[in-house]
Write an enzyme that holds these catalytic residues in place. Structure first.
Site, PDB file in Angstrom:
ATOM      1  N   HIS A   1       0.851  -1.207   0.000  1.00 18.35           N
ATOM      2  CA  HIS A   1       0.000   0.000   0.000  1.00 18.35           C
ATOM      3  C   HIS A   1       0.884   1.253   0.000  1.00 18.35           C
ATOM      4  CE1 HIS A   1      -4.138  -1.372   0.366  1.00 18.35           C
ATOM      5  NE2 HIS A   1      -3.792  -2.254   1.286  1.00 18.35           N
TER       6      HIS A   1
ATOM      7  N   ASP B   1      -7.455  -2.101  -1.750  1.00 11.12           N
ATOM      8  CA  ASP B   1      -8.507  -2.794  -1.001  1.00 11.12           C
ATOM      9  C   ASP B   1      -9.828  -2.429  -1.665  1.00 11.12           C
ATOM     10  OD1 ASP B   1      -6.551  -3.587   0.778  1.00 11.12           O
ATOM     11  OD2 ASP B   1      -7.034  -2.053   2.266  1.00 11.12           O
TER      12      ASP B   1
ATOM     13  N   GLU C   1      -7.062 -11.775   3.390  1.00 11.29           N
ATOM     14  CA  GLU C   1      -7.993 -10.650   3.217  1.00 11.29           C
ATOM     15  C   GLU C   1      -8.601 -10.717   1.821  1.00 11.29           C
ATOM     16  OE1 GLU C   1      -5.337  -7.321   3.749  1.00 11.29           O
ATOM     17  OE2 GLU C   1      -5.396  -7.478   5.926  1.00 11.29           O
TER      18      GLU C   1
ATOM     19  N   HIS D   1      -8.104  -7.453  -0.354  1.00 13.02           N
ATOM     20  CA  HIS D   1      -6.789  -6.844  -0.612  1.00 13.02           C
ATOM     21  C   HIS D   1      -6.121  -7.481  -1.833  1.00 13.02           C
ATOM     22  CE1 HIS D   1      -2.698  -5.240   0.641  1.00 13.02           C
ATOM     23  NE2 HIS D   1      -2.390  -6.189  -0.228  1.00 13.02           N
TER      24      HIS D   1
END
Ligand SMILES: [Zn+2]
Length: 225
Positions: free
Chosen positions: A137, A144, A202, A205
C-alpha cells in the site's frame, strides 16, 4: 563483520568506523524525492483513481472513524495508485461493468506515516504491516476493494465486512452460501486476469504483481494534487 574484526586485529581502529555493518534502513521517499523519481520513470506517478476511472465508487474508510483504529487517519477521502496499477484497474473495471458490477475502493496508496500509526495502535504484525519494511500500500501497489451492483451501487454480499480479522476473511475460507462464493470468486478471478493477486488472509486486498522498483512513499494526499 569479518572485515570489522580484521581491521581491529590489524590495528587500524579508525578503519573500524567505516567498516561497521550498516543497518538495513528503509528508503522512504518524500514529495521532493518522489517528484525526482517520476521525472526518471513516469510509471512511478501516483494516479487519482476517482478521476481516472469515473464510474468507480470511493468509500475510503481511513478518512472516517469507521475503521479498525476508530480514528480518522486520512485528511481527504481519495484513492491513488501507480500508473500501471491504475491502468490495470481501469481495464478490470471494464470487465466488471460487462458483468453488471463496478469497483468500490476502500483504500489504495497509503502514506507511510499511516502504516507507522497503525502499528502504534495495534502493535502486532499478524494484523498490520511492520513499519520496518513498509507495505505494498505504501508503494502505491495494493488496493482494497469490493464490488457493487452497477445500477444500485449496493455492495455485493461478501464473506465478511472490510478489515475483518476473522478467519472467514481468508481468501480461501470455505463459504456455504453460493451467492457469496460466486461474488468472491468473480472478484478474485477477474482481478487476477489484470495482474492482481488476492491476499491470503484478506479477500478485499489485491497486490499488483509487477511493482519492482516502486519505493515506499510518505506523501499525504493533500500534497499530491
Ligand atoms: Zn490492503
Amino acid at each position: 563483520m569479518k572485515l570489522l574484526i580484521a581491521t581491529i586485529c590489524l590495528g587500524f581502529p579508525f578503519l573500524s568506523l567505516v567498516s561497521q555493518p550498516k543497518e538495513n534502513k528503509l528508503n522512504v521517499l518524500d514529495r521532493k524525492t518522489y517528484e525526482l523519481s517520476i521525472q526518471k520513470n513516469p510509471n512511478k506517478e501516483l494516479i487519482n483513481l476517482g478521476k481516472k476511472i469515473p464510474g468507480i465508487t470511493l468509500d475510503i474508510k481511513y478518512a472516517t472513524p469507521d475503521n479498525f483504529t476508530k480514528q480518522v487517519i486520512y485528511k481527504e477521502a481519495k484513492a491513488f495508485a501507480r500508473k500501471p496499477v491504475a491502468d490495470a484497474l481501469a481495464r478490470a473495471e471494464l470487465e466488471f461493468l460487462q458483468l453488471g458490477y463496478s469497483i468500490k475502493i476502500f483504500d489504495a496508496y497509503r502514506p507511510y506515516a499511516a502504516t507507522v500509526k497503525f502499528f502504534e495502535i495495534v502493535g502486532d504484525t499478524r494484523y498490520v504491516a511492520s513499519p520496518k519494511n513498509g507495505s505494498r500500500h505504501n508503494k502505491g501497489c495494493a488496493i482494497d476493494l469490493t464490488l457493487v451492483d452497477q445500477k444500485t451501487k449496493k455492495e455485493l454480499i461478501m464473506p465478511t465486512e472490510y478489515d475483518s480479522f476473522r478467519k472467514e476473511a481468508w481468501a480461501e475460507a470455505s463459504v456455504s452460501d453460493p451467492e457469496i462464493l460466486k461474488n468472491r470468486t468473480t472478484l478474485i478471478q477477474v482481478l487476477s486476469k489484470y495482474g492482481f493477486r488476492v491476499n491470503k488472509t484478506e479477500w478485499w486486498h489485491y497486490d499488483y504483481l509487477d511493482c519492482a522498483g516502486f519505493e515506499v512513499l510518505d506523501i499525504p494526499f493533500e500534497e499530491l494534487e
